[in-house]
Design a protein around this motif. Structure first.
Motif, PDB file in Angstrom:
ATOM      1  N   CYS A   1      -5.638  14.395  -0.996  1.00 32.56           N
ATOM      2  CA  CYS A   1      -5.462  13.151  -0.241  1.00 32.56           C
ATOM      3  C   CYS A   1      -4.164  13.149   0.562  1.00 32.56           C
ATOM      4  O   CYS A   1      -4.136  12.666   1.704  1.00 32.56           O
ATOM      5  CB  CYS A   1      -5.503  11.958  -1.190  1.00 32.56           C
ATOM      6  N   VAL A   2      -3.102  13.670  -0.017  1.00 33.79           N
ATOM      7  CA  VAL A   2      -1.838  13.735   0.718  1.00 33.79           C
ATOM      8  C   VAL A   2      -2.007  14.585   1.976  1.00 33.79           C
ATOM      9  O   VAL A   2      -1.572  14.198   3.065  1.00 33.79           O
ATOM     10  CB  VAL A   2      -0.711  14.311  -0.167  1.00 33.79           C
ATOM     11  N   ILE A   3      -2.663  15.729   1.847  1.00 29.79           N
ATOM     12  CA  ILE A   3      -2.810  16.620   2.998  1.00 29.79           C
ATOM     13  C   ILE A   3      -3.651  15.974   4.087  1.00 29.79           C
ATOM     14  O   ILE A   3      -3.344  16.098   5.278  1.00 29.79           O
ATOM     15  CB  ILE A   3      -3.408  17.974   2.566  1.00 29.79           C
ATOM     16  N   PHE A   4      -4.703  15.266   3.717  1.00 33.17           N
ATOM     17  CA  PHE A   4      -5.492  14.580   4.746  1.00 33.17           C
ATOM     18  C   PHE A   4      -4.638  13.550   5.477  1.00 33.17           C
ATOM     19  O   PHE A   4      -4.684  13.442   6.704  1.00 33.17           O
ATOM     20  CB  PHE A   4      -6.714  13.879   4.143  1.00 33.17           C
TER      21      PHE A   4
ATOM     22  N   LEU B   1      -1.533  13.504   6.068  1.00 35.05           N
ATOM     23  CA  LEU B   1      -0.520  14.086   6.941  1.00 35.05           C
ATOM     24  C   LEU B   1      -1.113  14.618   8.241  1.00 35.05           C
ATOM     25  O   LEU B   1      -0.374  15.007   9.149  1.00 35.05           O
ATOM     26  CB  LEU B   1       0.222  15.205   6.212  1.00 35.05           C
ATOM     27  N   ALA B   2      -2.419  14.636   8.351  1.00 29.61           N
ATOM     28  CA  ALA B   2      -3.055  15.106   9.580  1.00 29.61           C
ATOM     29  C   ALA B   2      -3.338  13.984  10.569  1.00 29.61           C
ATOM     30  O   ALA B   2      -3.305  14.202  11.782  1.00 29.61           O
ATOM     31  CB  ALA B   2      -4.359  15.829   9.242  1.00 29.61           C
ATOM     32  N   HIS B   3      -3.608  12.770  10.065  1.00 30.21           N
ATOM     33  CA  HIS B   3      -4.089  11.714  10.960  1.00 30.21           C
ATOM     34  C   HIS B   3      -3.413  10.361  10.781  1.00 30.21           C
ATOM     35  O   HIS B   3      -3.588   9.483  11.627  1.00 30.21           O
ATOM     36  CB  HIS B   3      -5.598  11.522  10.763  1.00 30.21           C
ATOM     37  N   VAL B   4      -2.690  10.179   9.695  1.00 32.20           N
ATOM     38  CA  VAL B   4      -2.120   8.859   9.418  1.00 32.20           C
ATOM     39  C   VAL B   4      -0.601   8.973   9.454  1.00 32.20           C
ATOM     40  O   VAL B   4       0.087   8.868   8.439  1.00 32.20           O
ATOM     41  CB  VAL B   4      -2.632   8.311   8.064  1.00 32.20           C
ATOM     42  N   LEU B   5      -0.097   9.204  10.641  1.00 34.88           N
ATOM     43  CA  LEU B   5       1.328   9.367  10.887  1.00 34.88           C
ATOM     44  C   LEU B   5       1.733   8.546  12.102  1.00 34.88           C
ATOM     45  O   LEU B   5       0.883   8.097  12.874  1.00 34.88           O
ATOM     46  CB  LEU B   5       1.668  10.847  11.149  1.00 34.88           C
ATOM     47  N   GLU B   6       3.020   8.378  12.277  1.00 30.91           N
ATOM     48  CA  GLU B   6       3.514   7.595  13.415  1.00 30.91           C
ATOM     49  C   GLU B   6       3.108   8.207  14.750  1.00 30.91           C
ATOM     50  O   GLU B   6       2.860   7.492  15.721  1.00 30.91           O
ATOM     51  CB  GLU B   6       5.037   7.483  13.340  1.00 30.91           C
ATOM     52  N   ALA B   7       3.033   9.536  14.813  1.00 40.18           N
ATOM     53  CA  ALA B   7       2.722  10.191  16.083  1.00 40.18           C
ATOM     54  C   ALA B   7       1.236  10.151  16.422  1.00 40.18           C
ATOM     55  O   ALA B   7       0.861  10.296  17.589  1.00 40.18           O
ATOM     56  CB  ALA B   7       3.193  11.646  16.039  1.00 40.18           C
ATOM     57  N   ALA B   8       0.389   9.961  15.426  1.00 37.61           N
ATOM     58  CA  ALA B   8      -1.053   9.939  15.665  1.00 37.61           C
ATOM     59  C   ALA B   8      -1.465   8.592  16.267  1.00 37.61           C
ATOM     60  O   ALA B   8      -0.982   7.544  15.858  1.00 37.61           O
ATOM     61  CB  ALA B   8      -1.810  10.173  14.363  1.00 37.61           C
ATOM     62  N   GLU B   9      -2.376   8.643  17.225  1.00 33.68           N
ATOM     63  CA  GLU B   9      -2.849   7.416  17.865  1.00 33.68           C
ATOM     64  C   GLU B   9      -4.159   6.954  17.229  1.00 33.68           C
ATOM     65  O   GLU B   9      -4.948   7.754  16.734  1.00 33.68           O
ATOM     66  CB  GLU B   9      -3.043   7.634  19.365  1.00 33.68           C
ATOM     67  N   PHE B  10      -4.358   5.654  17.264  1.00 38.32           N
ATOM     68  CA  PHE B  10      -5.604   5.046  16.813  1.00 38.32           C
ATOM     69  C   PHE B  10      -6.186   4.340  18.031  1.00 38.32           C
ATOM     70  O   PHE B  10      -5.706   3.290  18.446  1.00 38.32           O
ATOM     71  CB  PHE B  10      -5.344   4.069  15.664  1.00 38.32           C
ATOM     72  N   ILE B  11      -7.200   4.955  18.593  1.00 40.78           N
ATOM     73  CA  ILE B  11      -7.728   4.526  19.882  1.00 40.78           C
ATOM     74  C   ILE B  11      -9.074   3.840  19.681  1.00 40.78           C
ATOM     75  O   ILE B  11      -9.969   4.389  19.028  1.00 40.78           O
ATOM     76  CB  ILE B  11      -7.878   5.731  20.831  1.00 40.78           C
TER      77      ILE B  11
ATOM     78  N   GLN C   1       0.803  -1.227   0.000  1.00 42.27           N
ATOM     79  CA  GLN C   1       0.000   0.000   0.000  1.00 42.27           C
ATOM     80  C   GLN C   1       0.837   1.278   0.000  1.00 42.27           C
ATOM     81  O   GLN C   1       0.415   2.299  -0.561  1.00 42.27           O
ATOM     82  CB  GLN C   1      -0.964   0.002   1.181  1.00 42.27           C
ATOM     83  N   HIS C   2       2.024   1.217   0.610  1.00 39.95           N
ATOM     84  CA  HIS C   2       2.862   2.417   0.637  1.00 39.95           C
ATOM     85  C   HIS C   2       3.385   2.773  -0.752  1.00 39.95           C
ATOM     86  O   HIS C   2       3.877   3.886  -0.963  1.00 39.95           O
ATOM     87  CB  HIS C   2       4.034   2.237   1.606  1.00 39.95           C
ATOM     88  N   LEU C   3       3.253   1.842  -1.688  1.00 39.71           N
ATOM     89  CA  LEU C   3       3.667   2.081  -3.066  1.00 39.71           C
ATOM     90  C   LEU C   3       2.475   2.404  -3.963  1.00 39.71           C
ATOM     91  O   LEU C   3       2.485   3.403  -4.690  1.00 39.71           O
ATOM     92  CB  LEU C   3       4.406   0.845  -3.610  1.00 39.71           C
ATOM     93  N   PHE C   4       1.405   1.580  -3.894  1.00 37.53           N
ATOM     94  CA  PHE C   4       0.289   1.809  -4.816  1.00 37.53           C
ATOM     95  C   PHE C   4      -0.611   2.972  -4.396  1.00 37.53           C
ATOM     96  O   PHE C   4      -1.416   3.458  -5.196  1.00 37.53           O
ATOM     97  CB  PHE C   4      -0.534   0.542  -5.049  1.00 37.53           C
ATOM     98  N   ILE C   5      -0.473   3.446  -3.149  1.00 43.46           N
ATOM     99  CA  ILE C   5      -1.325   4.537  -2.688  1.00 43.46           C
ATOM    100  C   ILE C   5      -1.163   5.779  -3.556  1.00 43.46           C
ATOM    101  O   ILE C   5      -2.104   6.547  -3.761  1.00 43.46           O
ATOM    102  CB  ILE C   5      -0.995   4.864  -1.206  1.00 43.46           C
ATOM    103  N   TRP C   6       0.034   5.969  -4.134  1.00 43.45           N
ATOM    104  CA  TRP C   6       0.283   7.148  -4.960  1.00 43.45           C
ATOM    105  C   TRP C   6      -0.495   7.109  -6.273  1.00 43.45           C
ATOM    106  O   TRP C   6      -0.710   8.140  -6.902  1.00 43.45           O
ATOM    107  CB  TRP C   6       1.772   7.283  -5.227  1.00 43.45           C
ATOM    108  N   PHE C   7      -0.938   5.904  -6.665  1.00 38.62           N
ATOM    109  CA  PHE C   7      -1.769   5.778  -7.862  1.00 38.62           C
ATOM    110  C   PHE C   7      -3.252   5.854  -7.512  1.00 38.62           C
ATOM    111  O   PHE C   7      -4.089   6.032  -8.404  1.00 38.62           O
ATOM    112  CB  PHE C   7      -1.458   4.447  -8.565  1.00 38.62           C
ATOM    113  N   ILE C   8      -3.558   5.712  -6.216  1.00 43.18           N
ATOM    114  CA  ILE C   8      -4.940   5.789  -5.755  1.00 43.18           C
ATOM    115  C   ILE C   8      -5.352   7.230  -5.478  1.00 43.18           C
ATOM    116  O   ILE C   8      -6.451   7.662  -5.842  1.00 43.18           O
ATOM    117  CB  ILE C   8      -5.129   4.933  -4.486  1.00 43.18           C
ATOM    118  N   TYR C   9      -4.459   7.986  -4.849  1.00 46.07           N
ATOM    119  CA  TYR C   9      -4.776   9.376  -4.498  1.00 46.07           C
ATOM    120  C   TYR C   9      -5.396  10.168  -5.658  1.00 46.07           C
ATOM    121  O   TYR C   9      -6.412  10.849  -5.472  1.00 46.07           O
ATOM    122  CB  TYR C   9      -3.514  10.123  -4.049  1.00 46.07           C
ATOM    123  N   PRO C  10      -4.802  10.131  -6.858  1.00 49.70           N
ATOM    124  CA  PRO C  10      -5.309  11.004  -7.934  1.00 49.70           C
ATOM    125  C   PRO C  10      -6.740  10.710  -8.375  1.00 49.70           C
ATOM    126  O   PRO C  10      -7.398  11.603  -8.920  1.00 49.70           O
ATOM    127  CB  PRO C  10      -4.319  10.749  -9.086  1.00 49.70           C
ATOM    128  N   ILE C  11      -7.232   9.497  -8.154  1.00 48.48           N
ATOM    129  CA  ILE C  11      -8.580   9.175  -8.638  1.00 48.48           C
ATOM    130  C   ILE C  11      -9.651   9.283  -7.552  1.00 48.48           C
ATOM    131  O   ILE C  11     -10.838   9.114  -7.831  1.00 48.48           O
ATOM    132  CB  ILE C  11      -8.623   7.766  -9.264  1.00 48.48           C
TER     133      ILE C  11
END
Length: 363
Positions: A248-251, A253-263, A162-172
């Motif tokens: 999609c990239v900006i979204f 960077l707000a919530h899907v990062l190492e520092a963000a928690e998933f509770i 997913q870390h590779l194909f996500i860049w082809f998903i964002y544009p659509i």
């Protein structure tokens, strides 16, 4: 509004939100400024809408060279993203103006660029803002199962890449959203187990007329003035792929990062043992706070923590509120997560997606 699953509740109250609100209110009173209806916001809106109108006009009626048309489509895509970031976003949160009619008018810019403002308000304002990063509640971190953003989502074999194909998903994604809106309104009428509120006649009129205006502006008029259907579709796709990549990239960077928690809430009582405001800080990350261009272009979305705590305040005030928030976090011993640069946040997002693709079980 009907919901068919238990409501998630937050069991603690440390006084964090009360103290933060008190200090923010004191700031606006001491400066004698309004939280909304700000001249800077109206000026920004004028610039962004002029940007979109100018690039649309240049692309359609400007020089015939193909390379200039392509540049025009890309520039138009960035402008449309600017509407999403700065204009429609604030308006649909009620953070643009004190007057509902003004918020509605600018909120309809979402419909004109292809995204239902009605559905967005429910999906984003309610499900995402209230239940940030909670699987099964926050639709925006589900990714329809294609992308695994949270460790609580079931792992599939394709998540490994997913870390590779996500860049082809964002544009659509914006094109997917635009047409999925119709399916949701006419047939499915649910986000997971949450029923979508019933659209009133005016809501339906705005919904369908918005789709027609959107398609007319970006496909109908180009064909009407002499472009072939293929040329119109290619230009449309280039424009919206540019927009999709940005939004999609900006979204992420707000919530899907190492520092963000998933509770996750307690499975029996559907409770989270924290104060809601502190929960928001734990699940959200600010980035690039010193980048003046991003501060302007992203409509304050790089101050996402501030935005989640004060969605009804115009984003032009977020840099100042962030300073107040940092002080309150220090007083309450709450960690305020900030990535200092855009590239730092992008790298963290990449690492997290890669980790989620290679880790089958919750951490």
């Amino acid at each position: 509004m009907t919901q068919t699953q238990p409501k998630v509740t937050f069991t603690k109250n440390y006084g964090f939100r009360k103290e933060l609100n008190k200090r923010v209110d004191a700031y606006f009173q001491s400066q004698n400024i309004s939280t909304r209806d700000n001249a800077a916001m109206y000026m920004k809106t004028t610039v962004i809408l002029s940007w979109v109108i100018a690039t649309w006009t240049f692309t359609l009626f400007g020089p015939p060279e193909i390379w200039l048309k392509i540049i025009g489509c890309i520039a138009l895509g960035f402008g449309i993203a600017g509407i999403g970031f700065s204009v429609g976003h604030d308006a649909n949160h009620g953070g643009y103006s004190r007057h509902k009619i003004v918020n509605n008018i600018f909120g309809y810019t979402f419909d004109i660029i292809g995204l239902s403002s009605f559905l967005w308000k429910f999906r984003h304002n309610f499900l995402h803002h209230k239940y940030t990063n909670i699987l099964g509640h926050d639709v925006e971190i589900h990714g329809d199962g294609l992308v695994r953003m949270t460790p609580y989502m079931e792992h599939q074999w394709y998540h490994t890449f997913q870390h590779l194909f996500i860049w082809f998903i964002y544009p659509i994604i914006p094109l997917y959203w635009s047409f999925a809106d119709v399916y949701l309104v006419m047939f499915k009428r649910k986000y997971h187990t949450y029923d979508i509120p019933t659209l009133k006649p005016l809501d339906l009129f705005v919904f369908f007329s918005g789709k027609l205006i959107w398609l007319g502006l970006f496909l109908g008029i180009p064909i009407a003035v002499g472009y072939s259907p293929i040329q119109a579709v290619v230009g449309f796709v280039i424009t919206y792929m540019t927009y999709g990549l940005m939004i999609c990239v900006i979204f992420m960077l707000a919530h899907v990062l190492e520092a963000a928690e998933f509770i996750e809430p307690n499975s029996d009582l559907q409770q989270i043992n924290d104060e809601w405001a502190i929960f928001q800080i734990k699940t959200t990350v600010d980035f690039a706070p010193k980048n003046q261009f991003l501060n302007w272009y992203l409509g304050g979305l790089n101050y996402q923590v501030v935005h989640h705590l004060f969605p009804n305040i115009c984003h032009v005030h977020y840099p100042q509120i962030a300073k107040i928030l940092a002080d309150v976090c220090e007083d309450f011993d709450v960690k305020y997560n900030v990535c200092e640069t855009f590239t730092e946040a992008l790298a963290s997002n990449y690492r997290w997606l890669k980790l989620m693709g290679s880790t089958p079980k919750p951490q």
